[in-house]
Design a protein around this motif. Structure first.
Motif, PDB file in Angstrom:
ATOM      1  N   VAL A 125       0.823  -1.199   0.000  1.00  0.00           N
ATOM      2  CA  VAL A 125       0.000   0.000   0.000  1.00  0.00           C
ATOM      3  C   VAL A 125       0.859   1.251   0.000  1.00  0.00           C
ATOM      4  CG1 VAL A 125      -1.846  -1.216   1.223  1.00  0.00           C
ATOM      5  CG2 VAL A 125      -0.180   0.111   2.531  1.00  0.00           C
ATOM      6  N   SER A 126       0.254   2.366  -0.342  1.00  0.00           N
ATOM      7  CA  SER A 126       0.986   3.626  -0.323  1.00  0.00           C
ATOM      8  C   SER A 126       0.857   4.335   1.019  1.00  0.00           C
ATOM      9  CB  SER A 126       0.507   4.544  -1.451  1.00  0.00           C
ATOM     10  OG  SER A 126      -0.876   4.789  -1.323  1.00  0.00           O
ATOM     11  N   LEU A 162       6.720  -1.494   1.953  1.00  0.00           N
ATOM     12  CA  LEU A 162       8.036  -1.954   1.496  1.00  0.00           C
ATOM     13  C   LEU A 162       8.048  -2.377   0.032  1.00  0.00           C
ATOM     14  CD1 LEU A 162       9.136  -3.957   4.656  1.00  0.00           C
ATOM     15  CD2 LEU A 162       9.961  -1.715   3.892  1.00  0.00           C
ATOM     16  N   GLY A 163       6.896  -2.574  -0.576  1.00  0.00           N
ATOM     17  CA  GLY A 163       6.810  -2.944  -1.990  1.00  0.00           C
ATOM     18  C   GLY A 163       5.989  -1.918  -2.732  1.00  0.00           C
ATOM     19  N   ASN A 164       5.797  -2.154  -3.995  1.00  0.00           N
ATOM     20  CA  ASN A 164       4.974  -1.257  -4.809  1.00  0.00           C
ATOM     21  C   ASN A 164       3.515  -1.695  -4.720  1.00  0.00           C
ATOM     22  OD1 ASN A 164       7.198   0.207  -5.798  1.00  0.00           O
ATOM     23  ND2 ASN A 164       7.593  -1.371  -7.315  1.00  0.00           N
ATOM     24  N   ARG A 196       0.037  -2.918  -5.682  1.00  0.00           N
ATOM     25  CA  ARG A 196      -0.384  -3.742  -6.809  1.00  0.00           C
ATOM     26  C   ARG A 196      -1.897  -3.714  -6.905  1.00  0.00           C
ATOM     27  NH1 ARG A 196       3.451  -8.837  -5.509  1.00  0.00           N
ATOM     28  NH2 ARG A 196       3.645  -7.785  -3.558  1.00  0.00           N
ATOM     29  N   PRO A 197      -2.434  -2.774  -7.628  1.00  0.00           N
ATOM     30  CA  PRO A 197      -3.894  -2.736  -7.741  1.00  0.00           C
ATOM     31  C   PRO A 197      -4.426  -4.079  -8.238  1.00  0.00           C
ATOM     32  CG  PRO A 197      -2.923  -0.772  -8.684  1.00  0.00           C
ATOM     33  CD  PRO A 197      -1.787  -1.724  -8.376  1.00  0.00           C
ATOM     34  N   GLY A 198      -5.465  -4.559  -7.568  1.00  0.00           N
ATOM     35  CA  GLY A 198      -6.105  -5.799  -7.989  1.00  0.00           C
ATOM     36  C   GLY A 198      -5.455  -7.057  -7.475  1.00  0.00           C
ATOM     37  N   GLY A 199      -4.396  -6.960  -6.676  1.00  0.00           N
ATOM     38  CA  GLY A 199      -3.787  -8.201  -6.248  1.00  0.00           C
ATOM     39  C   GLY A 199      -2.932  -8.111  -5.008  1.00  0.00           C
ATOM     40  N   PRO A 200      -3.418  -8.625  -3.877  1.00  0.00           N
ATOM     41  CA  PRO A 200      -2.580  -8.714  -2.689  1.00  0.00           C
ATOM     42  C   PRO A 200      -1.582  -9.858  -2.847  1.00  0.00           C
ATOM     43  CG  PRO A 200      -4.670  -9.748  -2.263  1.00  0.00           C
ATOM     44  CD  PRO A 200      -4.762  -9.126  -3.642  1.00  0.00           C
ATOM     45  N   LEU A 201      -0.588  -9.875  -1.990  1.00  0.00           N
ATOM     46  CA  LEU A 201       0.382 -10.961  -1.974  1.00  0.00           C
ATOM     47  C   LEU A 201      -0.176 -12.079  -1.104  1.00  0.00           C
ATOM     48  CD1 LEU A 201       3.215 -12.037  -2.698  1.00  0.00           C
ATOM     49  CD2 LEU A 201       4.027 -10.963  -0.582  1.00  0.00           C
ATOM     50  N   VAL A 202      -0.412 -13.250  -1.686  1.00  0.00           N
ATOM     51  CA  VAL A 202      -0.882 -14.416  -0.950  1.00  0.00           C
ATOM     52  C   VAL A 202       0.348 -15.130  -0.395  1.00  0.00           C
ATOM     53  CG1 VAL A 202      -2.067 -16.639  -1.131  1.00  0.00           C
ATOM     54  CG2 VAL A 202      -2.946 -14.635  -2.364  1.00  0.00           C
ATOM     55  N   ILE A 203       0.285 -15.463   0.895  1.00  0.00           N
ATOM     56  CA  ILE A 203       1.438 -16.056   1.568  1.00  0.00           C
ATOM     57  C   ILE A 203       1.045 -17.411   2.138  1.00  0.00           C
ATOM     58  CG2 ILE A 203       3.152 -15.764   3.389  1.00  0.00           C
ATOM     59  CD1 ILE A 203       2.677 -12.715   3.128  1.00  0.00           C
TER      60      ILE A 203
END
Length: 117
Positions: A17-18, A57-59, A61-68
């Motif tokens: 997120v920003s 810490l990352g850019n 990403r509209p439309g997509g969270p990071l799945v862990i």
């Protein structure tokens, strides 16, 4: 090492997120989520069933969270990802409480796998 019930299952969802405070305000107000801050660049959310995080810490990403996903043995999981044709995007790195790596699947979706420290 005996496998846990969480081994190789989706465990966490992370949003790049920003503005963490704006995300906390939105999700707290809209859905009643609660939050735990881990410094200025990371905040964990809890929706009552699943936990996840907001990070700057990352850019975004509209439309997509990071799945862990979670793995009892991180190195074995990395080997399995590579053997299955995945590409390691970020090597194993440590963070407070654990270690993780990122990979992309054959369609280019980026996911991560983590383990406790």
């Amino acid at each position: 090492m005996a496998a846990t019930g969480d081994n190789r299952r989706i465990d966490y969802v992370e949003f790049n997120v920003s503005n963490i405070e704006a995300c906390k305000a939105f999700y707290g107000r809209a859905f009643g989520w609660t939050f735990t801050d881990y410094g200025p660049e990371y905040c964990e959310f809890d929706d009552g069933r699943l936990k996840g995080g907001f990070t700057t810490l990352g850019n975004p990403r509209p439309g997509g969270p990071l799945v862990i996903l979670y793995a009892d043995d991180l190195e074995a999981a990395l080997s399995s990802v590579e053997a299955a044709g995945g590409t390691i995007v970020k090597p194993i790195t440590g963070f407070p409480g654990g270690r993780r790596f990122h990979f992309s699947d054959p369609d280019g979706y980026e996911l991560a796998v983590w383990t406790k420290a």
